[in-house]
Design an enzyme around this catalytic site. Sequence first.
Site, PDB file in Angstrom:
ATOM      1  N   HIS A  45     -27.190   9.745   6.901  1.00  0.00           N
ATOM      2  CA  HIS A  45     -27.023   9.587   5.459  1.00  0.00           C
ATOM      3  C   HIS A  45     -28.280   9.997   4.696  1.00  0.00           C
ATOM      4  O   HIS A  45     -29.348   9.418   4.904  1.00  0.00           O
ATOM      5  CB  HIS A  45     -26.694   8.119   5.161  1.00  0.00           C
ATOM      6  CG  HIS A  45     -26.470   7.813   3.726  1.00  0.00           C
ATOM      7  ND1 HIS A  45     -27.297   7.009   2.988  1.00  0.00           N
ATOM      8  CD2 HIS A  45     -25.485   8.225   2.884  1.00  0.00           C
ATOM      9  CE1 HIS A  45     -26.832   6.917   1.764  1.00  0.00           C
ATOM     10  NE2 HIS A  45     -25.735   7.645   1.666  1.00  0.00           N
ATOM     11  N   GLU A  54     -22.169  15.957  -0.630  1.00  0.00           N
ATOM     12  CA  GLU A  54     -21.609  15.170  -1.740  1.00  0.00           C
ATOM     13  C   GLU A  54     -21.969  15.800  -3.077  1.00  0.00           C
ATOM     14  O   GLU A  54     -23.144  16.021  -3.378  1.00  0.00           O
ATOM     15  CB  GLU A  54     -22.121  13.723  -1.720  1.00  0.00           C
ATOM     16  CG  GLU A  54     -21.512  12.937  -2.881  1.00  0.00           C
ATOM     17  CD  GLU A  54     -21.938  11.482  -2.975  1.00  0.00           C
ATOM     18  OE1 GLU A  54     -22.511  10.946  -1.999  1.00  0.00           O
ATOM     19  OE2 GLU A  54     -21.705  10.900  -4.055  1.00  0.00           O
ATOM     20  N   GLU A  72     -25.659  14.132   5.771  1.00  0.00           N
ATOM     21  CA  GLU A  72     -25.030  13.946   4.453  1.00  0.00           C
ATOM     22  C   GLU A  72     -26.089  14.214   3.396  1.00  0.00           C
ATOM     23  O   GLU A  72     -27.277  13.928   3.618  1.00  0.00           O
ATOM     24  CB  GLU A  72     -24.511  12.501   4.351  1.00  0.00           C
ATOM     25  CG  GLU A  72     -23.647  12.223   3.124  1.00  0.00           C
ATOM     26  CD  GLU A  72     -24.374  11.588   1.954  1.00  0.00           C
ATOM     27  OE1 GLU A  72     -23.724  11.284   0.949  1.00  0.00           O
ATOM     28  OE2 GLU A  72     -25.628  11.419   2.027  1.00  0.00           O
ATOM     29  N   ASP A  83     -26.767  14.879  -1.254  1.00  0.00           N
ATOM     30  CA  ASP A  83     -26.290  14.682  -2.632  1.00  0.00           C
ATOM     31  C   ASP A  83     -26.727  15.885  -3.457  1.00  0.00           C
ATOM     32  O   ASP A  83     -27.910  16.242  -3.464  1.00  0.00           O
ATOM     33  CB  ASP A  83     -26.905  13.414  -3.234  1.00  0.00           C
ATOM     34  CG  ASP A  83     -26.583  12.189  -2.406  1.00  0.00           C
ATOM     35  OD1 ASP A  83     -25.436  11.723  -2.451  1.00  0.00           O
ATOM     36  OD2 ASP A  83     -27.486  11.703  -1.691  1.00  0.00           O
ATOM     37  N   HIS A 120     -30.476  12.285  -4.878  1.00  0.00           N
ATOM     38  CA  HIS A 120     -29.424  11.277  -5.046  1.00  0.00           C
ATOM     39  C   HIS A 120     -29.303  10.708  -6.450  1.00  0.00           C
ATOM     40  O   HIS A 120     -28.218  10.663  -7.031  1.00  0.00           O
ATOM     41  CB  HIS A 120     -29.637  10.127  -4.061  1.00  0.00           C
ATOM     42  CG  HIS A 120     -28.627   9.029  -4.235  1.00  0.00           C
ATOM     43  ND1 HIS A 120     -28.825   7.967  -5.086  1.00  0.00           N
ATOM     44  CD2 HIS A 120     -27.393   8.854  -3.697  1.00  0.00           C
ATOM     45  CE1 HIS A 120     -27.762   7.172  -5.053  1.00  0.00           C
ATOM     46  NE2 HIS A 120     -26.885   7.685  -4.217  1.00  0.00           N
TER      47      HIS A 120
HETATM   48  O1  G3P Z   1     -21.799   9.238   2.111  1.00  0.00           O
HETATM   49  C1  G3P Z   1     -21.501   8.107   1.399  1.00  0.00           C
HETATM   50  C2  G3P Z   1     -22.550   7.685   0.453  1.00  0.00           C
HETATM   51  O2  G3P Z   1     -23.548   8.652   0.358  1.00  0.00           O
HETATM   52  C3  G3P Z   1     -22.054   7.344  -0.879  1.00  0.00           C
HETATM   53  O3  G3P Z   1     -23.006   6.635  -1.623  1.00  0.00           O
HETATM   54  O4  G3P Z   1     -24.675   6.389  -3.363  1.00  0.00           O
HETATM   55  O5  G3P Z   1     -25.387   6.892  -1.055  1.00  0.00           O
HETATM   56  O6  G3P Z   1     -24.309   8.626  -2.420  1.00  0.00           O
HETATM   57  P1  G3P Z   1     -24.397   7.180  -2.134  1.00  0.00           P
HETATM   58 CA    CA Z   2     -24.299  10.433  -0.930  1.00  0.00          CA
END
Ligand code: G3P
Ligand code: CA
Length: 321
Positions: free
Chosen positions: A70, A180, A97, A99, A112
Amino acid sequence: MYVRPVATAVAALLGLALALAGGTTTASSRGTSAGAAPAAGPPARPAAGPAAGPAAAVRFQAGAPVLYAHRGASAYAPENTLAAVDLADEMGVDWVENDVQRTKDGELVVVHDETLARTTDVEVLFPDRSPWRVGDFTAEEIAGLDAGSWFRSEYAGARVPTLREYLDRVRQNRQRLLLEIKKPELYPGIEEDTLRVLEEAGWLDERHVGGRLVVQSFSADCLRTLHRLRPDVTTAFLGTPAVADLAGYAEFADRINPWHTTISAEWVSAVHGLRGAHGRPMEIDTWIVDAPDVARKVRDMGVDGIITNAPDVIREALEAV
Ligand code: G3P
Ligand code: CA
């Protein structure tokens, strides 16, 4: 601090050898075999269909959930930096993962928060630019920020990567990406922008779309748009829709990715009972699971993937029982 264990190092080397031979290794490396990236093809728009790609087929073979680092291995390195990607790779985790947001001048960057304040030195360098929103800064200004010192001094000088830089590094590491699109309502047209960068970086070819890329968002509208523009791309909705509403999501999403506290075995089973946008049973990757007991709990509920800041902890937890 993450200390790379000898066993992990040996496993990583074995994994690399198998990957080079065209095979797959552990649950956390399920998917198509890695290889040199082909040149970007023309911007074709393959239709969505029931044909399951290689990644879909192998995801259901083994019992253990797939692990996703993450924001990279963000328990040990500054989130969403190339260092966090590399550390995940060192740990033998091939899904990361991230953002994605957009700068004032239209560059996509990997960060993020809606503002740059928490994870960079922007307040020091630009004291008069409160509230330091990502979309209020140019790519050049963001490129000059230190995105590592807030986390630990050894990471001083780490940068907020552009999506292009990030994609190149992930591909160089032969990793896979859960991308994301963050806060799409702030960035009209970010779906097209994201697809353009993915295309230019060679991430929309058959091999990547078939098993190396998933796009997720908390915004159903964003995913609907993305699915309309590129129906071949695997998509995941972030959230926990009521069972009665799941069929609506299945029209444009292949996966439902919920916060782990919001799910039950019954809900997991209901999601699995539906077929998603590509005609395959819908899958579930849950977040953010950093505790061993929680990892075992969601594994026993039947989730397909676990998104974690500490992949080493979760892998050990799942291997233990
Ligand atoms: O991958 C799931 C997660 O990233 C969603 O929450 O706020 O960490 O982007 P956040
Ligand atoms: Ca995320």
